[in-house]
Design a protein around this motif. Structure first.
Motif: not given
Length: 577
Positions: A253, A255-256, A259
């Motif tokens: 999460e 990393d997400r 994005i």
């Protein structure tokens, strides 16, 4: 029932025999190893996340250093290059890469706080809980072992007392049957037998009580205490498994979450690339380097019965002088003299930029006017601020002396007046270049303060003389502007110079009659040495031999440069500057 469901695997290993008490200890050892392995897995994952955060930080730092490395330096030539759309797009890419690096720093920070920090605290709590559970288990096991030892002791005592009572009974019966034994001895044996029987009964009762107590403790141990402890250990292990799973979700999460921002950075880079306008960049190059010269006119038919005539453009200068004398050819000791358009490497150029082509001169003059106007505005802002301060001091004398700012106000007024005179001077030159005003007279030169500098910048005073690429000069005839320049030491400055190194060769494509100062005549097909490249003014400096060198139109020759020699030449130029 709960114990049977959760730990059927454990009960299957237990014996219902009283003499077997070790299987639970074996299972404690196995569970202890398994839970320690679980903690090791958790610590391994913490180490993995920590190394990931270090990689993210290192990557972000390298990206920032890369972006900083290619940023334009202040007050350098690179700043001028960023007027082109392609270089502006590159600058936008560098800025977006800096933001891109920031997102990797965010990843590192979030993983450190949400995963590494939280799991590290949880591992400490888990170790304490695990230690407590196994301590309770071992304590219960030791209590059961103590009860078992008490039962064994009671059993051995009961057995011994039974044997002693049996022997006492046998001895009594033997004494009672013997007619030779006195009655007193028989009575004594009878009493001893009764005492032993009584001790055996007491031992029996104690053994029975101890046995019941042990069976009760054993039942509680295997059906209550141990199942509860194992249940807590199971719950602890399940929480550990759930926690590591949640941490892995958080890992993804984190990393997400960045994005979308990283995608925006990439979109901005794409947008910057799409904003590149090749036509606009080409036009900027044209505007930056166009000289303002017009092409030479056609060569008229040469009639040997009368002098040759050549048509010239309005922007070129005539070779005809007031005295009717032609300029001597370039040669001999004049090898170091510069044509009026060419700036000498060392020393500053003339104040009016007359050494530049018309269009370049116009841009320089306009830039100078703009700079002076900015300076005037700064001085006026300071004057306005001091005037307001003076008014405040007049109204409120306790805040300061109003007379203390008069001297500074006077200085600012003088500075503004000087700057305005400078602006008028440069605007006059600018108007002259743009054709709005007539050529200045010698009297105007005196008024502008340049007359006294004529002897030290004689070559610059001839800035109106322009040579067209065909080698001819034209001059706007005006008795007011014609001025005799006295001989100075300007020429001697070049006589002692070391000859410039050769940086290549050239072949003359056309015949050129170099009849003006600073030029050299060449014949079609002649091979010569190149000693100075075209600097954007349309002229190349060449050499025939040690005593003959000068300028020829670049379009009249085909140049072959020696790369190594060119690099050496540029290095020498930088040293001389």
């Amino acid at each position: 029932m709960m114990f049977l469901q959760s730990f059927s695997w454990f009960l299957a290993t237990l014996s219902r025999s009283i003499s077997v008490c070790t299987p639970s200890q074996d299972q404690f050892d196995n569970l202890e190893k398994h839970t320690q392995w679980g903690i090791d897995v958790l610590e391994k994952y913490i180490k993995f996340v920590k190394e990931r955060t270090e990689i993210e930080l290192s990557y972000a730092k390298q990206l920032r250093n890369l972006s900083k490395k290619y940023q334009p330096k202040k007050n350098s030539k690179e700043e001028e290059e960023y007027r082109y759309t392609s270089t502006r797009a590159f600058l936008a890419t560098l800025n977006e890469m800096n933001d891109y690096a920031g997102q990797h720093e965010v990843i590192s920070e979030n993983m450190t706080s949400l995963i590494t920090g939280e799991l590290t605290r949880y591992v400490q709590e888990l170790k304490q809980e695990r230690k407590s559970h196994f301590h309770d288990g071992r304590k219960a096991q030791q209590h059961l072992e103590t009860c078992w030892k008490q039962l064994e002791a009671s059993k051995r005592r009961f057995e011994r007392d039974c044997k002693e009572a049996d022997r006492a009974q046998q001895y009594f019966e033997k004494m009672d049957a013997d007619i030779n034994v006195t009655k007193a001895d028989v009575e004594k044996a009878r009493q001893q037998a009764q005492l032993r029987h009584q001790m055996a009964e007491e031992s029996k009762a104690e053994y029975s009580s101890t046995l019941q107590k042990f069976n009760s403790e054993q039942h509680d141990h295997y059906y209550t205490h141990i199942p509860n402890i194992f249940q807590k250990i199971q719950e602890m292990e399940e929480r550990r498994i759930v926690r590591i799973g949640e941490s892995m979700k958080t890992f993804a999460e984190v990393d997400r979450q960045v994005i979308p921002i990283i995608g925006k950075c990439l979109d901005e880079i794409t947008k910057a690339a799409e904003s590149i306008d090749h036509k606009n960049d080409s036009q900027l190059v044209i505007e930056a380097f166009k000289s303002g010269f017009e092409p030479p006119g056609d060569v008229e038919f040469e009639d040997f019965t009368q002098p040759m005539k050549r048509t010239v453009s309005e922007s070129s200068l005539s070779n005809s002088r007031g005295d009717g004398k032609s300029e001597p050819k370039f040669g001999g000791k004049s090898k170091g003299k510069l044509w009026p358009f060419i700036k000498k490497n060392k020393g500053a150029g003339p104040e009016d930029f007359s050494n530049l082509p018309p269009e370049q001169r116009r841009k320089k003059l306009q830039q100078k006017v703009d700079e002076l106007n900015k300076d005037i505005q700064k001085e006026m802002d300071q004057r306005d601020a001091l005037t307001k301060m003076k008014d405040v001091y007049i109204k409120n004398p306790q805040m300061g002396d109003a007379a203390s700012v008069d001297h500074r106000l006077a200085e600012l007024g003088q500075n503004i007046e000087k700057l305005r005179l400078e602006v008028q001077k440069f605007e006059g030159w600018l108007a002259e270049v743009e054709g709005r005003l007539p050529m200045r007279t010698e009297q105007a030169r005196r008024q502008s303060g340049l007359y006294e500098a004529q002897n030290t910048s004689a070559v610059n005073s001839c800035a109106q003389d322009r040579e067209s690429p065909d080698g001819s000069y034209t001059e706007e005839q005006s008795q007011e502007t014609e001025m005799k320049v006295p001989a100075t030491d300007f020429d001697d400055e070049f006589d002692d110079e070391e000859p410039l190194p050769t940086i290549g060769t050239c072949k003359a494509l056309y015949t050129f009659e170099g009849q003006n100062e600073g030029t050299i005549s060449v014949a079609e097909g002649e091979m010569l040495y190149v000693i100075e490249e075209d600097k954007g003014d349309g002229w190349t400096r060449i050499r025939r031999n040690e005593d003959e060198e000068g300028y020829v139109p670049t379009s009249y020759v085909e140049v072959y440069l020696d790369k190594n020699a060119k690099d050496v030449y540029k290095s020498l130029q930088k040293i001389s500057e």
